[in-house]
Design a protein around this motif. Sequence first.
Motif: not given
Length: 313
Positions: A124, A166, A186, A189, A199
């Motif tokens: 991330t 994410s 992602a 999420s 989020r």
Amino acid sequence: MRVVDLHCDTLYKHVTGRLPLDDSRHEVQLCREPDAHKLQCYAIWLPDSYTGEQAEQTVQLAAQRLQAECERLHICLLKPGEPVRAAFEHHQNTAYLTIENGLALDHKIENVARFAALGVRMMTLTWNAQNPIGDGADVTDAKGLTAFGKEVTGEMERHGMIVDISHASQRLFFDVAEHTRMPLVASHSNAFAVTPHRRNLTDEQIRIIRERGGLIGLNFHNAFLNAQPQQACIEDILRHTEHFLSLGCEDCLCFGSDFDGGCLPSDIKNSLVYDRIAEIMLHHHYDDGVIRKIFYDNALNFFENFDNPRIMV
């Protein structure tokens, strides 16, 4: 049960709390899944309060600890480029190492190559705050990729490390989409249209991930499942699933549980819940093929295709 989970924080608990990966107190229940075929992405979470140096050192330690635990528990720890589907079929438990928060790079571009050599499959770009790459989901008046962030995403693509958006702010997400070519993930999420949490992903973001051949992991954290977190329940997973499917995400949806890092609904205790999720989907007349896709096929296909240079556009 066969399942791929893109995100848990069990490794962080192991590194910081010295709890073995198969400790029964974890939500990822390795000790109680004797018949499972599972690929678990073990994220090392790096709090925004860490210095870059602390974050970098924690990644090194986490890689060493995960390797040792996988050897002890006979888990197949995969490196990028290794045949994932064959390993998944042959081994009861397989694993990838991932990073949650690009703060880990400590503002050193050479760490992308170094972490890739350690076996980091995915990272991330941020957690919730700002770091040298860009702004996380909690930043007001967020900006896009920094100059360093653009360099980082380019290096991640070059070294086969998956860009995970994410925790990114919306501005960062769209900047990443503009400046990268590879599929986006992602990892954990949900859908903003179902639960309007910062989020979660907007429909526009979902379509971009789908059109780029990316992957979205359904998150079990109660506040991402339901706007009334204390009322969150297992059925909320289906509400988000239905929305993703309505947007054509049948081939890019999977799980990113956030086990050992989130707050679970009262009727979800641990990773043994997957059997129940499958039952609920069958009860709602989901096709067996769609269930297989969400549980493992989509993620396995993605990992295999990501390592194929023909996906470059």
